[in-house]
Design an enzyme around this catalytic site. Structure first.
Site, PDB file in Angstrom:
ATOM      1  N   ILE A 107      28.906  -7.094  35.473  1.00 44.16           N
ATOM      2  CA  ILE A 107      29.290  -7.644  36.776  1.00 44.16           C
ATOM      3  C   ILE A 107      29.546  -6.528  37.782  1.00 44.16           C
ATOM      4  O   ILE A 107      29.122  -6.589  38.935  1.00 44.16           O
ATOM      5  CB  ILE A 107      30.549  -8.522  36.638  1.00 44.16           C
ATOM      6  CG1 ILE A 107      30.266  -9.713  35.704  1.00 44.16           C
ATOM      7  CG2 ILE A 107      31.012  -9.008  38.002  1.00 44.16           C
ATOM      8  CD1 ILE A 107      31.478 -10.558  35.408  1.00 44.16           C
ATOM      9  N   GLY A 152      34.546   0.146  38.430  1.00 47.90           N
ATOM     10  CA  GLY A 152      35.063   1.208  39.275  1.00 47.90           C
ATOM     11  C   GLY A 152      35.419   2.406  38.432  1.00 47.90           C
ATOM     12  O   GLY A 152      34.859   2.628  37.355  1.00 47.90           O
ATOM     13  N   GLY A 153      36.373   3.212  38.934  1.00 43.11           N
ATOM     14  CA  GLY A 153      36.730   4.434  38.241  1.00 43.11           C
ATOM     15  C   GLY A 153      37.461   4.203  36.938  1.00 43.11           C
ATOM     16  O   GLY A 153      37.406   5.032  36.038  1.00 43.11           O
ATOM     17  N   MET A 154      38.171   3.067  36.809  1.00 42.81           N
ATOM     18  CA  MET A 154      38.984   2.818  35.630  1.00 42.81           C
ATOM     19  C   MET A 154      38.286   1.961  34.588  1.00 42.81           C
ATOM     20  O   MET A 154      38.617   2.041  33.405  1.00 42.81           O
ATOM     21  CB  MET A 154      40.290   2.119  36.045  1.00 42.81           C
ATOM     22  CG  MET A 154      41.445   3.064  36.285  1.00 42.81           C
ATOM     23  SD  MET A 154      42.048   3.808  34.776  1.00 42.81           S
ATOM     24  CE  MET A 154      42.812   2.400  33.978  1.00 42.81           C
ATOM     25  N   VAL A 188      33.258  -4.007  34.235  1.00 42.36           N
ATOM     26  CA  VAL A 188      33.518  -5.428  34.038  1.00 42.36           C
ATOM     27  C   VAL A 188      32.216  -6.122  33.656  1.00 42.36           C
ATOM     28  O   VAL A 188      31.178  -5.917  34.288  1.00 42.36           O
ATOM     29  CB  VAL A 188      34.117  -6.072  35.305  1.00 42.36           C
ATOM     30  CG1 VAL A 188      34.461  -7.527  35.051  1.00 42.36           C
ATOM     31  CG2 VAL A 188      35.357  -5.301  35.756  1.00 42.36           C
ATOM     32  N   LYS A 206      36.941  -6.704  30.903  1.00 39.88           N
ATOM     33  CA  LYS A 206      37.133  -5.405  31.567  1.00 39.88           C
ATOM     34  C   LYS A 206      37.312  -4.351  30.485  1.00 39.88           C
ATOM     35  O   LYS A 206      38.281  -4.383  29.719  1.00 39.88           O
ATOM     36  CB  LYS A 206      38.344  -5.448  32.487  1.00 39.88           C
ATOM     37  CG  LYS A 206      38.642  -4.124  33.161  1.00 39.88           C
ATOM     38  CD  LYS A 206      39.648  -4.270  34.287  1.00 39.88           C
ATOM     39  CE  LYS A 206      39.020  -4.900  35.511  1.00 39.88           C
ATOM     40  NZ  LYS A 206      39.885  -4.796  36.701  1.00 39.88           N
ATOM     41  N   ASP A 234      48.848  -2.467  43.747  1.00 41.21           N
ATOM     42  CA  ASP A 234      47.478  -2.179  44.205  1.00 41.21           C
ATOM     43  C   ASP A 234      46.914  -3.358  44.993  1.00 41.21           C
ATOM     44  O   ASP A 234      45.753  -3.735  44.818  1.00 41.21           O
ATOM     45  CB  ASP A 234      46.588  -1.852  43.007  1.00 41.21           C
ATOM     46  CG  ASP A 234      45.294  -1.153  43.415  1.00 41.21           C
ATOM     47  OD1 ASP A 234      45.287  -0.492  44.472  1.00 41.21           O
ATOM     48  OD2 ASP A 234      44.296  -1.265  42.688  1.00 41.21           O
TER      49      ASP A 234
END
Length: 602
Positions: A31, A34-36, A39, A54, A152
């Site tokens: 899907i 990002g950096g972490m 997904v 995730k 966040d």
């Protein structure tokens, strides 16, 4: 640690593709990510349920000694979020680990993020924005009562489903990485646009940090821009901690006041809860704390197209079926248009009655207990990636290495250097912002060559402007000391106004060289030693009404200034500059007087 023991992150990295099975979940498609984390859409093979999976990616910026701590915090934060059960919070099903791969299984949403809505529309209509904000506020208020802080909140983490329900995602998950990636107090990784001043300064936070972040998100939804615009991360950090938000003259005054309440620097000066903030914002528009019943969340595209199709099929469907009433309606509309056109022409053609004054305000040698964010504006510190740096000499390899000039973060190592006498090796970058002069006319960076390097290596800096012109440091370059970091400083002056490309060149002397060199802390700086040293402020005003404030803001921007609103008691001014010396402030004042402003002496 016993010999031969393999820790989870030291195992051979497993590739996740369509069909990969993690625990009871089979990967169907990617899907995003990002950096972490990445997904995926996956299927729970035990019950056939589709989920969003995730999968944690340990950032390369995390040192080996701290990766286990990151994984532990990732799991703790996910489990804390998993205790939440609210209609506006994405549901977490499971936190798991398979063969060293850590993942979270959560509710699969069909919808769009507020970030995507902003990209599509520029800004969001008031009714829809307030509806979205109210649902997010309720989710946060519920979480805060359970002792969970999001940390966040931003448009990327707010999803509007196809049914019009708002879901808040990623509760606390970003906190784990941000805590570990922080290299020292007041320095953090990632964009600070939605972070509160206390987050940026590395101070303890509570639920009031979410109130602030929701205020930033609301500002962007209603105006289409962020309240603290800046061309570089460190400049934005400085503005968030020290400056007032940018004026939003297109909003009603009470709405702007509600936003400023949420964006207060001190947590204790913000609204008591996220719901209270949205109620204040709603009351600013409707005179009541209840969101307008007309507020509906439309799906991003399809209803718009359906409405257009309906309009094409029945162009008069919104009018009465009586022809005479249609005539009256059209005549009335034309009359209103003519009146408005006359008023507009009168305002445009009439000379301005006000001539606002420009003054220099000496705030003195301000002392503050608040930590300074940065004395320099670091444009690349290699915390997350090499950025846009690239090799211009064949065979060079760029990589980030732990340590650096400060021995606290990372630096950019340029290996594969093979130079004969008189040759050079070059790397360059395309900066995010070209005008560095706003930060100061001095371009600096730290440079290292190893102790085995010959003693006649030199380094120079070049700047290409947007027209292709080339400017270089005076002289034959700075002589480097093998084995030691050296600070290279170039007082570039006007050259810093147009930095389309920055080039760093290692110059070989009489002795051939094979090895590497490193750079760190590429920055632009002035002569000020701290934000408090900018004691002379140039301000225009005062402004009594919103219309004149809006007009002068637009005029100053057309003159190349970046004004922002400041308050002195009950008076409002536009600040256009801050300077360390009275002479610099006087030059700015005289330039504004030449543009038609009158000087006010205090």
């Amino acid at each position: 640690m016993s010999a031969g023991k393999i820790l989870p992150w030291q195992r051979k990295e497993r590739t996740v593709t369509v069909g990969t099975v993690l625990g009871k979940y089979r990967i169907l498609r990617e899907i995003g990510g990002g950096g972490m984390a990445c997904v995926y859409e996956a299927e729970d093979q035990t019950i056939g349920r589709k989920v969003a999976l995730k999968v944690l990616k340990v950032p390369t910026a995390v040192p080996e000694s701290e990766k286990s701590l990151l994984i532990e915090r990732f799991q703790q934060e996910a489990r804390a979020a998993g205790t939440l059960s609210h209609s506006n919070v994405v549901t977490l099903y499971e936190v798991g680990e398979t063969d060293g791969m850590h993942y979270i299984a959560m509710e699969l949403l069909a919808g769009t993020t507020v970030r995507e809505l902003l990209r599509e529309r520029g800004k969001i209509p008031v009714d829809q924005a307030l509806n979205i904000l109210l649902q997010v506020a309720r989710a946060l208020d519920y979480a805060h009562k359970q002792g969970v802080i999001h940390r966040d909140v931003k448009p990327d983490n707010i999803v509007v489903t196809d049914e019009g329900v708002v879901k808040l995602t990623d509760f606390g998950i970003a906190r784990a990485a941000n805590d570990i990636l922080r290299t020292q107090k007041g320095v953090l990784v990632g964009s600070p646009a939605y972070m509160s001043p206390e987050q940026i300064l590395g101070e303890p936070v509570d639920d009031r940090t979410d109130i602030y972040s929701l205020g930033v998100t609301a500002y962007e939804m209603l105006t289409g821009r962020k309240p603290f615009d800046a061309p570089a991360v460190t400049a934005m950090m400085h503005r968030i901690v020290y400056d007032e938000p940018d004026a939003a003259p297109e909003l009603p005054r009470p709405a702007e006041a509600a936003l400023r309440h949420a964006l207060a620097k001190k947590p204790e000066e913000r609204p008591s809860s996220t719901v209270v903030f949205v109620e204040e914002l709603s009351a600013a528009y409707y005179g009541t704390a209840v969101v307008s019943p007309e507020a509906r969340i439309a799906a991003p595209s399809h209803p718009v197209y359906r409405d257009k199709e309906k309009a094409r099929m029945s162009p008069y469907s919104s009018f009465s079926s009586s022809p005479s009433r249609r005539v009256y309606w059209i005549a009335g509309a034309l009359a209103v248009v003519l009146v408005l056109a006359g008023v507009l022409a009168w305002r445009l053609l009439s000379p301005p009655k006000e001539q606002f004054g420009v003054r220099i305000v000496d705030v003195g040698g301000v002392t503050t207990s608040t930590s300074a964010v940065a004395t320099n504006y670091v444009l690349n510190d290699f915390e997350l990636s090499p950025g846009s740096w690239q090799a211009e000499t064949r065979g060079l390899k760029l990589e980030r290495v732990r340590g650096g000039a400060s021995q606290a973060a990372y630096w950019l190592k340029v290996s594969g250097v093979q130079l004969a006498a008189g040759e050079h090796a070059a790397i360059s970058c395309l900066p995010e912002t070209r005008d560095w002069s706003r930060f100061g006319g001095i371009i600096s960076l730290d440079v290292l060559v190893p102790g085995t390097a010959p003693p006649d290596l030199r380094l120079t800096i070049e700047v290409e402007d947007s027209t292709g012109g080339l400017q270089a440091m005076p002289g034959e370059g700075v002589l480097l000391t093998p084995g030691r970091w050296a600070a290279i400083t170039w007082n570039a002056g006007a050259v810093a106004r147009d930095v389309a490309r920055l080039r760093v060149k290692l110059l070989c002397g009489q002795n051939p060289y094979r090895g590497y060199f490193g750079i760190d802390h590429v920055r632009a700086q002035g002569t000020a030693t701290s934000p408090a040293a900018l004691r002379y402020k140039v301000r225009i005003g005062p402004f009594i009404d919103q219309a004149s404030l809006e007009r002068e803001t637009a005029r100053l921007k057309s003159l190349g200034r970046s004004p922002f609103l400041v308050r002195d008691g009950d008076k409002r001014f536009l600040q256009v500059g801050a300077f360390t010396t009275i002479e610099s402030a006087r030059r700015e004042l005289e330039a504004l007087v030449a543009e038609g402003y009158r000087e006010i002496r205090q």
